[in-house]
Design a protein around this motif. Structure first.
Motif, PDB file in Angstrom:
ATOM      1  N   ALA A  55     -14.866 -15.555 -12.740  1.00 57.89           N
ATOM      2  CA  ALA A  55     -13.605 -16.157 -13.138  1.00 57.89           C
ATOM      3  C   ALA A  55     -13.927 -17.462 -13.859  1.00 57.89           C
ATOM      4  CB  ALA A  55     -12.763 -16.434 -11.899  1.00 57.89           C
ATOM      5  N   SER A 113     -20.283 -28.710 -11.353  1.00 56.36           N
ATOM      6  CA  SER A 113     -19.421 -28.170 -10.305  1.00 56.36           C
ATOM      7  C   SER A 113     -20.133 -26.997  -9.652  1.00 56.36           C
ATOM      8  CB  SER A 113     -18.122 -27.662 -10.944  1.00 56.36           C
ATOM      9  OG  SER A 113     -17.293 -27.085  -9.968  1.00 56.36           O
ATOM     10  N   THR A 170     -21.366 -23.517  -2.540  1.00 55.16           N
ATOM     11  CA  THR A 170     -22.575 -23.596  -1.705  1.00 55.16           C
ATOM     12  C   THR A 170     -23.768 -22.769  -2.207  1.00 55.16           C
ATOM     13  OG1 THR A 170     -21.386 -24.324   0.242  1.00 55.16           O
ATOM     14  CG2 THR A 170     -23.427 -23.117   0.653  1.00 55.16           C
ATOM     15  N   GLU A 197      -9.596 -34.882 -10.683  1.00 57.94           N
ATOM     16  CA  GLU A 197      -9.068 -35.350 -11.978  1.00 57.94           C
ATOM     17  C   GLU A 197      -8.994 -36.871 -12.083  1.00 57.94           C
ATOM     18  OE1 GLU A 197      -7.824 -32.800 -10.319  1.00 57.94           O
ATOM     19  OE2 GLU A 197      -7.373 -31.141 -11.686  1.00 57.94           O
ATOM     20  N   SER A 204     -12.736 -23.797   3.594  1.00 59.72           N
ATOM     21  CA  SER A 204     -13.043 -25.178   3.198  1.00 59.72           C
ATOM     22  C   SER A 204     -12.099 -25.718   2.138  1.00 59.72           C
ATOM     23  CB  SER A 204     -14.499 -25.314   2.772  1.00 59.72           C
ATOM     24  OG  SER A 204     -14.863 -24.273   1.926  1.00 59.72           O
ATOM     25  N   ILE A 223     -21.840 -13.555  -0.425  1.00 59.88           N
ATOM     26  CA  ILE A 223     -21.281 -12.292   0.036  1.00 59.88           C
ATOM     27  C   ILE A 223     -22.210 -11.099  -0.170  1.00 59.88           C
ATOM     28  CG2 ILE A 223     -20.091 -11.755  -2.135  1.00 59.88           C
ATOM     29  CD1 ILE A 223     -17.621 -11.123  -0.273  1.00 59.88           C
TER      30      ILE A 223
END
Ligand code: B12
Length: 451
Positions: free
Chosen positions: A16, A62, A65, A114, A202, A392
């Motif tokens: 995404a 950015s 984990t 921001e 989180s 995952i």
């Protein structure tokens, strides 16, 4: 100042657009800067990294984990290239000191980024002190300085739409059910902050627990921009709990309908926030699929993880959604606190009894910044501190009191097996729901035609 915002690579196919970076960029643009976004998943490789980084004064990174090692490589290369490095996102927010150390970053921006990021850039540009800027962690003569908690943006309608023009938007394809995979799909966020107290999540460390909702006008205008400016008609709404406020959702749907937007969309939510009236509106406004975080069918586990949703509420939600004809994806986790053979069986039974929904199974993973993280560490359940394994596609990283890592893998397989159905059973089920049958056929036909 030349500002580069970077999203490191990860293995997952599912991809995404990095909306967080796009929001940071749109706020900078509004204030006269011209940032660039580079997403390693789609447009740059480690080979080009040194020469790219040299062109910039400031590099913002950015990451989640499992991406921390890739973030470290980029951060260190940026330092070598003489850039100021600023990091943010869920992992850096949970472990700011560790990230200053490991990544050699100059600043960590905590939570919603921001305002803090803009103020920091403005201060760096003018060589001014950063001490008054809330939400920063940095080092000064070997002391770690924390400037205090980030202040949330109360009116999220005041945030410009994410700078999608800086992304190669059509390169992302989210392989979620409910969409035509052959056409571009994108995502958006319509709210920040979830009031639920789930111990494994989180999100609250980024956006708090008080919901801030974008107005229906804002949401529908952003959808229009996605459709008209970018030619994309399939949108995944990535909110933690999209249907927190039913009236808002109904108003959004009414606007989509009255403005005749050519769009289909999907969302995720909590089972105790639905109503038939709202679901009918959603269906009419182009919603195709709802994701539900069910987590477990064991009441004891739901209590342990403070889900705040009962299995009865889930049953009721499934019934309501099925009547509306929307697709359901039920998300479950294996290995939450208290998971035992009995609780796994309860979930397997549930799954076996609900073959008309699609499932996503994952392992309960103790991410830093969550209550689950602290509890699992205290009890010595955690197998590894290698963050790259907290993903995952990997096996479980935490055992439970009763089940070993191996047993958890077996439980995972058991659930996948329970969710599979024999063809005969599926046909019988679908015959019982004529509306689903008709819609399934239409969907398949449209897909076949490439619509
Ligand atoms: C969409 C989504 C995904 C997408 C892709 C995300 C993407 N950006 O490409 C997919 C499905 C791929 C995904 C995958 C995973 N995800 Co996810 N995801 C989300 C979700 C639902 C929305 C993300 C989003 O767009 N948020 C909106 C924007 C505005 O927020 P943001 O990106 O966090 O950015 C803001 C701040 O964090 C900060 N900020 C962020 N970066 C930076 C950088 C700088 C320099 C600065 C100054 C500030 C800053 O400022 C931004 C603006 O306010 C969040 C939940 C959530 N509420 O955010 C979970 C979430 C981020 N995911 C999470 C997890 C656990 C995962 C997985 C690890 C799951 C798994 N077990 O595999 C994988 C990671 C895979 C991998 N190999 O790394 C956790 C993060 C936990 C953690 N410690 O990392 C979250 C918070 C969900 C949760 N409920 O806990 N995810």
């Amino acid at each position: 100042l030349n500002i580069l915002l970077v999203y490191p690579p990860y293995e997952l196919e599912l991809s995404a657009p990095p909306l967080g970076l796009a929001y940071l960029a749109s706020v900078l643009e509004r204030n006269g800067y011209s940032p660039v976004i580079k997403d390693f998943r789609v447009e740059i490789g480690f080979e080009d990294i040194e020469s790219t980084l040299k062109e910039y004064d400031i590099v913002g990174i950015s990451f989640m984990t499992p991406m921390v090692n890739a973030a470290e490589i980029i951060s260190k290369a940026a330092k070598r290239a003489g850039c100021t490095v600023i990091v943010g996102g869920p992992h850096a927010t949970a472990l700011p000191e560790e990230m200053l150390e490991k990544l050699c970053a100059d600043f960590v921006v905590l939570g919603e980024g921001e305002l803090t990021f803009l103020q920091l850039i403005q201060a760096l540009e003018k060589d001014k002190s950063v001490d008054d800027i809330k939400g920063l962690v940095f080092k000064e003569n070997d002391n770690v300085i924390k400037t205090g908690e980030t202040e949330f943006i109360q009116d999220i309608d005041s945030i410009p739409f994410p700078a999608r023009h800086l992304l190669q938007l059509k390169k992302y394809s989210i392989t979620y059910p409910g969409f035509n995979q052959r056409k571009p799909i994108t995502s958006m966020i319509t709210s920040r902050g979830c009031p639920a107290k789930c111990i494994f999540c989180s999100s609250h460390i980024l956006f708090g627990r008080k919901p801030r909702l974008a107005s229906p006008d804002y949401v529908v205008n952003e959808m229009k921009s996605i459709i008209n400016d970018y030619g994309i008609n399939q949108i995944n709404i990535s909110d933690d709990t999209f249907t927190l406020n039913k009236q808002r959702v109904i108003s959004i749907c009414e606007k989509i309908i009255s403005e005749k937007l050519d769009v289909i969309w999907a969302c995720s939510t909590r089972a105790n926030t639905l109503s038939t009236e709202m679901l009918e509106h959603m269906k009419a406004a182009g919603c195709t699929r709802i994701g539900l975080g069910i987590e477990s069918a064991s009441p004891a586990i739901l209590k342990n993880i403070k889900k705040g949703v009962t299995i009865e509420q889930v049953e009721k939600a499934i019934e309501m959604i099925n009547v509306t004809g929307l697709q359901i994806v039920g998300y479950f986790m294996v290995g939450n606190l208290g998971e035992s053979n009995e609780t796994v069986s309860a979930t397997a039974d549930f799954v076996g009894n609900h073959k008309d929904i699609t499932y996503g199974f994952s392992y309960a993973t103790p991410f830093p910044g969550t209550e689950f993280f602290n509890l699992a560490r205290e009890k010595n359940y955690v197998r590894t501190k290698n963050w790259a394994e907290y993903v995952i596609t990997n096996g479980p990283v935490a055992r439970t009191e009763e089940l070993s890592l191996n047993q958890l893998e077996q439980a995972h397989n058991k659930l996948i097996k329970s969710s599979r159905d024999s063809l005969a059973k599926r046909i019988i089920k679908i015959m019982r729901h004529p509306r689903l049958l008709a819609e399934g056929l239409i969907r398949r036909f449209k897909h076949f035609k490439g619509e």
